[in-house]
Write a protein that holds these residues in place. Structure first.
Motif, PDB file in Angstrom:
ATOM      1  N   VAL A 175      -2.166  13.794   7.442  1.00 60.26           N
ATOM      2  CA  VAL A 175      -2.416  12.602   6.630  1.00 60.26           C
ATOM      3  C   VAL A 175      -3.995  12.792   5.929  1.00 60.26           C
ATOM      4  N   ALA A 176      -4.819  13.656   6.707  1.00 59.14           N
ATOM      5  CA  ALA A 176      -5.967  13.966   6.014  1.00 59.14           C
ATOM      6  C   ALA A 176      -5.786  14.942   5.003  1.00 59.14           C
ATOM      7  N   VAL A 177      -5.044  15.856   5.015  1.00 58.30           N
ATOM      8  CA  VAL A 177      -4.625  16.760   3.780  1.00 58.30           C
ATOM      9  C   VAL A 177      -4.186  15.935   2.835  1.00 58.30           C
ATOM     10  N   GLU A 178      -3.365  15.151   2.959  1.00 58.69           N
ATOM     11  CA  GLU A 178      -2.550  14.246   1.864  1.00 58.69           C
ATOM     12  C   GLU A 178      -3.604  13.319   1.046  1.00 58.69           C
ATOM     13  N   ILE A 179      -4.708  12.854   1.815  1.00 58.82           N
ATOM     14  CA  ILE A 179      -5.637  12.005   1.046  1.00 58.82           C
ATOM     15  C   ILE A 179      -6.459  13.076   0.242  1.00 58.82           C
ATOM     16  N   GLU A 180      -6.777  14.231   0.795  1.00 59.10           N
ATOM     17  CA  GLU A 180      -7.593  15.016  -0.204  1.00 59.10           C
ATOM     18  C   GLU A 180      -6.594  15.493  -1.383  1.00 59.10           C
ATOM     19  N   ASN A 181      -5.117  15.649  -1.120  1.00 59.04           N
ATOM     20  CA  ASN A 181      -4.272  16.165  -2.413  1.00 59.04           C
ATOM     21  C   ASN A 181      -4.602  15.008  -3.381  1.00 59.04           C
ATOM     22  N   GLN A 182      -4.284  13.729  -2.585  1.00 62.55           N
ATOM     23  CA  GLN A 182      -4.432  12.581  -3.743  1.00 62.55           C
ATOM     24  C   GLN A 182      -5.603  12.281  -4.473  1.00 62.55           C
ATOM     25  N   LEU A 183      -6.813  12.775  -3.985  1.00 61.94           N
ATOM     26  CA  LEU A 183      -8.037  12.520  -4.282  1.00 61.94           C
ATOM     27  C   LEU A 183      -8.240  13.639  -5.332  1.00 61.94           C
ATOM     28  N   ASN A 184      -7.698  14.854  -5.239  1.00 63.14           N
ATOM     29  CA  ASN A 184      -7.900  15.748  -6.040  1.00 63.14           C
ATOM     30  C   ASN A 184      -6.940  15.482  -7.571  1.00 63.14           C
ATOM     31  N   ASP A 236       0.812  -1.264  -0.006  1.00 61.42           N
ATOM     32  CA  ASP A 236      -0.018  -0.125   0.002  1.00 61.42           C
ATOM     33  C   ASP A 236       1.006   1.269   0.109  1.00 61.42           C
ATOM     34  N   PRO A 237       1.091   1.922  -1.248  1.00 62.40           N
ATOM     35  CA  PRO A 237       1.973   3.251  -1.354  1.00 62.40           C
ATOM     36  C   PRO A 237       1.705   4.244  -0.226  1.00 62.40           C
ATOM     37  N   PHE A 238       0.487   4.631  -0.103  1.00 57.41           N
ATOM     38  CA  PHE A 238      -0.084   5.546   0.738  1.00 57.41           C
ATOM     39  C   PHE A 238       0.477   5.326   2.258  1.00 57.41           C
ATOM     40  N   TRP A 239       0.350   4.123   2.894  1.00 54.15           N
ATOM     41  CA  TRP A 239       0.609   3.499   4.099  1.00 54.15           C
ATOM     42  C   TRP A 239       2.022   3.775   4.229  1.00 54.15           C
ATOM     43  N   VAL A 240       2.705   3.436   3.209  1.00 50.31           N
ATOM     44  CA  VAL A 240       4.308   3.292   3.393  1.00 50.31           C
ATOM     45  C   VAL A 240       4.687   4.797   3.360  1.00 50.31           C
ATOM     46  N   ALA A 241       4.230   5.711   2.543  1.00 54.26           N
ATOM     47  CA  ALA A 241       4.715   7.099   2.468  1.00 54.26           C
ATOM     48  C   ALA A 241       4.206   7.871   3.517  1.00 54.26           C
ATOM     49  N   GLU A 253      -6.592   1.234  -9.200  1.00 51.58           N
ATOM     50  CA  GLU A 253      -5.917   0.801  -8.071  1.00 51.58           C
ATOM     51  C   GLU A 253      -5.737   2.043  -7.041  1.00 51.58           C
ATOM     52  N   ARG A 254      -5.264   3.267  -7.681  1.00 55.10           N
ATOM     53  CA  ARG A 254      -5.217   4.520  -6.968  1.00 55.10           C
ATOM     54  C   ARG A 254      -6.612   4.992  -6.258  1.00 55.10           C
ATOM     55  N   LYS A 255      -7.400   4.567  -7.004  1.00 51.76           N
ATOM     56  CA  LYS A 255      -8.949   4.996  -6.235  1.00 51.76           C
ATOM     57  C   LYS A 255      -9.115   4.020  -5.178  1.00 51.76           C
ATOM     58  N   GLN A 256      -8.822   2.816  -5.141  1.00 54.59           N
ATOM     59  CA  GLN A 256      -9.013   2.003  -4.185  1.00 54.59           C
ATOM     60  C   GLN A 256      -8.286   2.460  -2.889  1.00 54.59           C
ATOM     61  N   VAL A 257      -7.068   3.045  -3.252  1.00 61.07           N
ATOM     62  CA  VAL A 257      -6.163   3.164  -1.930  1.00 61.07           C
ATOM     63  C   VAL A 257      -6.752   4.405  -1.250  1.00 61.07           C
ATOM     64  N   ILE A 258      -7.043   5.277  -1.972  1.00 60.07           N
ATOM     65  CA  ILE A 258      -7.737   6.630  -1.792  1.00 60.07           C
ATOM     66  C   ILE A 258      -9.037   6.175  -0.943  1.00 60.07           C
ATOM     67  N   ASP A 259      -9.878   5.559  -1.215  1.00 63.07           N
ATOM     68  CA  ASP A 259     -11.119   5.290  -0.614  1.00 63.07           C
ATOM     69  C   ASP A 259     -10.891   4.514   0.611  1.00 63.07           C
ATOM     70  N   LYS A 260      -9.913   3.532   0.592  1.00 66.04           N
ATOM     71  CA  LYS A 260      -9.658   2.680   1.725  1.00 66.04           C
ATOM     72  C   LYS A 260      -9.313   3.662   2.859  1.00 66.04           C
ATOM     73  N   HIS A 261      -7.953   4.605   2.687  1.00 63.97           N
ATOM     74  CA  HIS A 261      -7.748   5.599   3.744  1.00 63.97           C
ATOM     75  C   HIS A 261      -8.643   6.677   4.084  1.00 63.97           C
ATOM     76  N   THR A 262      -9.579   7.029   3.265  1.00 65.20           N
ATOM     77  CA  THR A 262     -10.655   8.007   3.578  1.00 65.20           C
ATOM     78  C   THR A 262     -11.535   7.335   4.714  1.00 65.20           C
ATOM     79  N   ASN A 263     -11.651   5.962   4.413  1.00 66.75           N
ATOM     80  CA  ASN A 263     -12.707   5.364   5.540  1.00 66.75           C
ATOM     81  C   ASN A 263     -12.039   5.053   6.643  1.00 66.75           C
ATOM     82  N   ILE A 264     -10.791   4.668   6.607  1.00 68.33           N
ATOM     83  CA  ILE A 264      -9.943   4.572   7.856  1.00 68.33           C
ATOM     84  C   ILE A 264      -9.885   5.774   8.795  1.00 68.33           C
ATOM     85  N   ALA A 265      -9.640   6.878   7.884  1.00 72.88           N
ATOM     86  CA  ALA A 265      -9.380   8.493   8.449  1.00 72.88           C
ATOM     87  C   ALA A 265     -10.739   8.836   9.092  1.00 72.88           C
TER      88      ALA A 265
END
Length: 620
Positions: A308-317, A294-299, A362-374
């Motif tokens: 992290v919340a800001v980074e999720i927003e950036n990745q989504l945009n 999971d690249p988001f988790w690693v980074a 794949e990117r969308k799945q990672v963003i959705d996953k971390h949005t849900n966790i956050a």
């Protein structure tokens, strides 16, 4: 070449799944064999963070079972067993071989099988005339769980209780120590390195260091030892340092709240073996894997939660922008309007758009996953005021005090019973001296919230014992109450973790500070009393600090006896990253614990000593 424990352990497991045949240049075996995998629960936990079920097929594993479950015979197929060398597993294997359930048996033990068990296995197989079905027996030295490239656990439960239990006999404690030494030996055998061992004087850390030193010495005498590739002494300056600590070296880290993403996810949502289950958007539970894939988790694991919340927003945009770009390239014109030239250009666009779809999905799945966790995390943070706990505990540890009204208002405010107990414990550990009236007010506030105070009473007792040990200079052990003797007569040097010399202004943990000093190898009062063991050196006085091999070191393995956590892991990784050039630190522990799990162990010790009140079990 840096030490990568995860890669090394995966390499050993793949070799085992390939019937321990050597791999060819491309990392595969020359002949693919279909096989069955049989493991016990402990070895299942070793495999699960490293190899996903779908990857087992890649290595010819068609079926996999737990060893203690009823299984039907599958003739003409070899079986790979991966189990701990325990009497019950040996009996089960004898029954399977005698049946016989499979064509032949490749037996892999997670650590060195004791001679009596090996003899039981041989005589059991001989009795049923099935010894020829046992192809090979291997000691794999894999009895540890690797969670990340630089993070491992021996998965030894309740170690802190076992080593500090006033009723534990010497025999039992020796057994616990032996298990820890055996687990560490497996880690070093997998890495194929013999480190320089350093540890603070006294307590379980010294006992483990000394026993591990002896075990390595005994092993190095044998000709075909596991460390022969690192055997030439000419390269000794490249050897890593192994720093061993005991949880009492810095008790507060096991208890405090933190606001970094990885520690928060572990502490609040209960990350186990890199897996997590949280409520999904539609109410049902969602399970996620959080690991190197999971690249988001690693980074972003080591960022503060708001970042992290800001980074999720950036990745989504960024994702939305890239989707718009794809739509723009493929949409817009009616095919009838294209001339031939246009059509060729448009086909190219379409091809590149189609090729970018899997990556976008794949990117969308990672963003959705971390949005849900956050989102789930944010709910807990608001409900329990976790940001306030983390900040105030940190302030207490740095300042060594807190305003009395502020202290009591936190204990009467938001948060679970365990949150309040953890806060009260950090208060107890951060101040050098506490007025009796203030202690009573804190205990009254805890009772008001119906918090079990056994853990509080236990740490209070430890602290007063520590003070009396210090004042007596612990010269004569005879005046220490009997159960303290069980701690190997250890002065709990840093049980008052907030004492000014331990936490500098930039809030570097005491363990990290000590590791930094040990890796640097310069004279430093923080490490003057640390012992040094070199298993490769001729045996002189045990634990003596000879001047050779003092450093500097590029690589360290840091091991915490009695329970570690992601906060300590993050602190050490940050230290390693910030060095010029970057250093490399592997962090390991007897078990990875959340704050609540560690406090449960303190509570149990308080109960065993007949301290404190138990108005019922603490609620999480």
């Amino acid at each position: 070449m840096t030490l990568n424990l995860r890669q090394k352990q995966i390499g050993c497991i793949i070799r085992m799944l390939n019937l321990n045949q050597p791999l060819n240049a491309s990392g595969n075996v020359d002949e693919e064999v279909y096989k069955i995998l049989v493991y016990d629960r402990f070895c299942q936990d070793i495999l699960s963070p490293l190899i996903h079920v779908k990857e087992l097929r890649k290595y010819g594993v068609t079926l996999y079972f737990l060893v203690d479950k009823e299984r039907k015979p599958v003739p003409d197929v070899p079986a790979v067993y991966f189990v701990q060398p325990s009497p019950s597993n040996i009996q089960r294997i004898i029954a399977d071989v005698s049946a016989p359930l499979y064509e032949n048996f490749h037996l892999n033990f997670s650590s060195s099988i004791p001679r009596p068990l090996l003899e039981d296995l041989a005589s059991g197989a001989l009795k049923s005339d099935s010894i020829n079905r046992v192809s090979k027996v291997y000691d794999q030295y894999l009895e540890f769980v690797t969670l990340e490239d630089n993070l491992f656990s021996l998965a030894q439960k309740s170690c802190y209780v076992q080593l500090n239990d006033p009723s534990a006999g010497d025999r039992e404690i020796e057994g616990f120590i032996e298990k820890i030494v055996s687990g560490l030996f497996c880690v070093l055998a997998t890495l194929a390195v013999v480190p320089i061992i350093r540890c603070p004087r006294g307590g379980p850390a010294e006992v483990v260091a000394s026993e591990l030193d002896s075990r390595l010495r005994d092993h190095l005498i044998s000709k075909n030892n596991l460390f022969s590739e690192g055997g030439n002494l000419g390269s000794s300056f490249q050897r890593p340092i192994l720093c061993i600590f005991d949880r009492n070296f810095e008790l507060s880290v096991g208890i405090q709240h933190d606001f970094l993403y990885r520690p928060l996810v572990h502490d609040v949502l209960g990350l186990k073996l890199n897996r997590l289950t949280v409520p999904g958007e539609k109410g049902g539970p969602r399970s996620y894997e959080l690991d190197y894939s999971d690249p988001f988790w690693v980074a972003n694991g080591s960022l503060e939660f708001p970042e992290v919340a800001v980074e999720i927003e950036n990745q989504l945009n960024k994702y939305k922008k890239d989707v718009d770009e794809v739509n723009k390239r493929t949409g817009g014109k009616d095919p009838a309007d294209f001339d031939g030239q246009d059509l060729i250009g448009n086909t190219k666009h379409l091809m590149s758009a189609v090729n970018s779809l899997p990556e976008l999905t794949e990117r969308k799945q990672v963003i959705d996953k971390h949005t849900n966790i956050a989102t789930v995390l944010l709910g807990e943070i608001k409900q329990r005021s976790l940001d306030s706990y983390a900040k105030k505990e940190n302030d207490m540890l740095m300042r060594g005090s807190i305003d009395r009204n502020e202290l009591l208002s936190v204990l009467r405010g938001h948060g679970s019973k365990v949150d309040k107990l953890r806060f009260a414990l950090i208060y107890l550990l951060s101040a050098e001296t506490i007025p009796q009236s203030e202690l009573e007010a804190v205990e009254a506030a805890l009772r008001e919230s119906e918090v079990d105070t056994c853990a509080f009473q236990y740490v209070k007792k430890m602290k007063s014992l520590n003070a009396s040990l210090a004042s007596a200079n612990s010269a004569s052990k005879n005046n220490i109450v009997d159960w303290a003797e069980k701690l190997y007569g250890q002065s709990i040097s840093a049980v008052t973790a907030g004492v000014k010399n331990l936490l500098s202004g930039d809030r570097q943990l005491a363990v990290t500070r000590t590791v930094e000093a040990l890796m640097e190898g310069k004279p430093n009062p923080d490490i003057e009393s640390c012992l040094l063991f070199d298993p490769r050196a001729p045996k002189s006085g045990s634990g003596t600090s000879s001047n050779h091999l003092k450093g500097p070191f590029k690589e360290a393995i840091v091991f915490m006896i009695g329970g570690g956590n992601y906060l300590e892991f993050e602190s050490l990784q940050e230290f390693a990253r910030l060095q010029q050039p970057a250093k490399h630190v592997i962090y390991g522990t007897t078990e990875v614990l959340t704050g609540a799990e560690f406090v449960d162990q303190l509570t149990l010790l308080g109960q065993k000593m007949g301290l404190g009140s138990s108005p019922g079990a603490p609620s999480h």
